[in-house]
Design an enzyme around this catalytic site. Structure first.
Site, PDB file in Angstrom:
ATOM      1  N   CYS A 101      29.332  38.875  40.812  1.00 31.38           N
ATOM      2  CA  CYS A 101      28.502  39.571  39.811  1.00 31.38           C
ATOM      3  C   CYS A 101      28.420  38.739  38.530  1.00 31.38           C
ATOM      4  CB  CYS A 101      29.066  40.959  39.534  1.00 31.38           C
ATOM      5  SG  CYS A 101      28.154  41.863  38.285  1.00 31.38           S
ATOM      6  N   CYS A 194      33.351  48.135  41.555  1.00 24.39           N
ATOM      7  CA  CYS A 194      32.656  49.202  40.837  1.00 24.39           C
ATOM      8  C   CYS A 194      31.700  49.969  41.747  1.00 24.39           C
ATOM      9  CB  CYS A 194      31.933  48.649  39.617  1.00 24.39           C
ATOM     10  SG  CYS A 194      30.482  47.660  40.007  1.00 24.39           S
TER      11      CYS A 194
END
Ligand SMILES: Nc1ncnc2c1ncn2[C@@H]1O[C@H](COP(=O)(O)OP(=O)(O)OP(=O)(O)O)[C@@H](O)[C@H]1O
Length: 358
Positions: A101, A194
């Site tokens: 990410c 997440c």
């Protein structure tokens, strides 16, 4: 500078944005909507872009009196982070999605868009120290240090990054959030992954990969169990193996290796996990690529896994010889190279672990 503060709705990025504003920068907050279907989280849980997180980020921006936007990055996130995460597990490797990410979303898609809009940098609540000349170091708070998941960034990406929390312990950041009247001061820390807020990685993967049953074999080649897919396992895993036949000596068995083509999970005793050398691909260097053997400290997973090592460039990749054996080194994870220094170990570069040898 014009700075885009990436605000997750958590305490760290709220304080980071506040510090950037106080330092005199012209700060705009942005929350990234990373899930196509932002859900309402159960109480106390954290995940990416729940409705509550987006709302909390906005409330913090209001307190700081800075402009605030929500950017929909769900499609990019799915393509560049979630889908490769699933594919890597299906291929028997253990990816780190936070690292991906940072590389593909926060300091690529977001940074590019920010620069196109006239921003000079993206500021985040990561715990790492970055000096203006691009030297990346471990954070002052060793428990919160995130230099490992930032070690994958190229110099041009770091040139557009600001990490205002690198010198602070987490306790001080929470106290500062409370003193500033930021409502997120007591909010729990986010999960490691997440986009799997339940923490059930196996269930998440099973729903996407399905079943690919196979066998578990011990070092003698004996079949000692059956499984539903290599994606259920990680090298070094001990619990939840579901072995049918215990080891003759009664000692625990660990996952030693994953072979997706033959759908085989290799298991064996702890000492067979010892790795003394590894090969890694796609190196990224923050210093000149080493022409000769480089002596450094390596980290092979997000928490722990440190050893002295000698690194040498071989073709497009690197070979790493460890000074002492390390356990639980999983292909797919990053190896990050550090130079120990009193002011915080300096990140020299990183690469992706392709294979290991004992
Ligand atoms: N959905 C998001 N939108 C905007 N920025 C984000 C988002 N998720 C993460 N970030 C940025 O990346 C940083 C590191 O993310 P990480 O998931 O490690 O959060 P964290 O250390 O728990 O921080 P926080 O307390 O701010 O959530 C955050 O501090 C924030 O700046």
């Amino acid at each position: 500078m014009r700075v885009l503060a990436a605000m997750s709705g958590g305490v760290d990025s709220a304080v980071a944005a506040a510090r950037l504003r106080d330092a005199g920068h012209d700060v705009t907050g942005v929350h990234l909507a990373l899930s196509a279907k932002p859900a309402t989280m159960r109480e106390g849980a954290r995940g990416c872009c729940s409705v509550e997180d987006s709302r909390d980020a906005r409330r913090c921006a209001d307190v700081l009196d800075i402009p605030f936007y929500v950017w929909d990055m769900a499609a990019r996130f799915r393509e560049d982070v979630v889908e490769p995460f699933v594919a890597e597990y299906a291929a028997g490797r253990t990816p780190n999605p936070c690292l991906r990410c940072n590389e593909k979303i926060k300091f690529s898609a977001v940074l590019e868009r920010a620069r196109a809009l006239g921003f000079d940098a993206v500021g985040t609540g990561h715990y790492a120290r970055l000096s203006p000349d691009g030297v990346l170091r471990r954070a002052a708070d060793p428990d919160k240090d995130q230099s490992y998941v930032l070690g994958v960034l190229r110099p041009d990406q770091l040139a557009g990054a600001l990490f205002p929390l690198g010198d602070s312990p987490k306790t001080a950041v929470r106290a500062e959030a409370a003193a500033r009247g930021l409502v997120v001061a007591e909010k729990p820390d986010s999960h490691d992954i997440c986009f799997i807020p339940s923490g059930d990685t196996r269930g998440f993967l099973a729903a996407r990969i399905g079943e690919a049953p196979g066998v578990m074999v011990d070092p003698a080649g004996e079949v000692v169990g059956h499984h539903r897919g290599v994606h259920d396992f990680t090298v070094g895993q001990r619990h939840g193996l579901g072995i049918d036949r215990p080891a003759p000596d009664g000692r625990p068995r660990y996952v030693l290796g994953l072979e997706p083509v033959s759908r085989t999970v290799r298991v064996g005793p702890a000492e067979d996990l010892d790795v003394t050398a590894l090969a890694a691909t796609s190196p990224v260097w923050l210093v000149d690529p080493p022409a000769h053997d480089l002596t450094c400290v390596v980290q092979v997973r997000a928490h722990g896994g440190l050893a002295g090592a000698t690194v040498r460039a071989v073709g497009d990749g690197v070979e790493v010889v460890l000074d002492e054996p390390l356990r639980g080194v999983a292909p797919g994870q990053a190896v990050v190279f550090y130079r120990p220094e009193p002011g915080g170990d300096v990140v020299l570069g990183s690469a992706t672990i392709a294979s290991t040898s004992g």
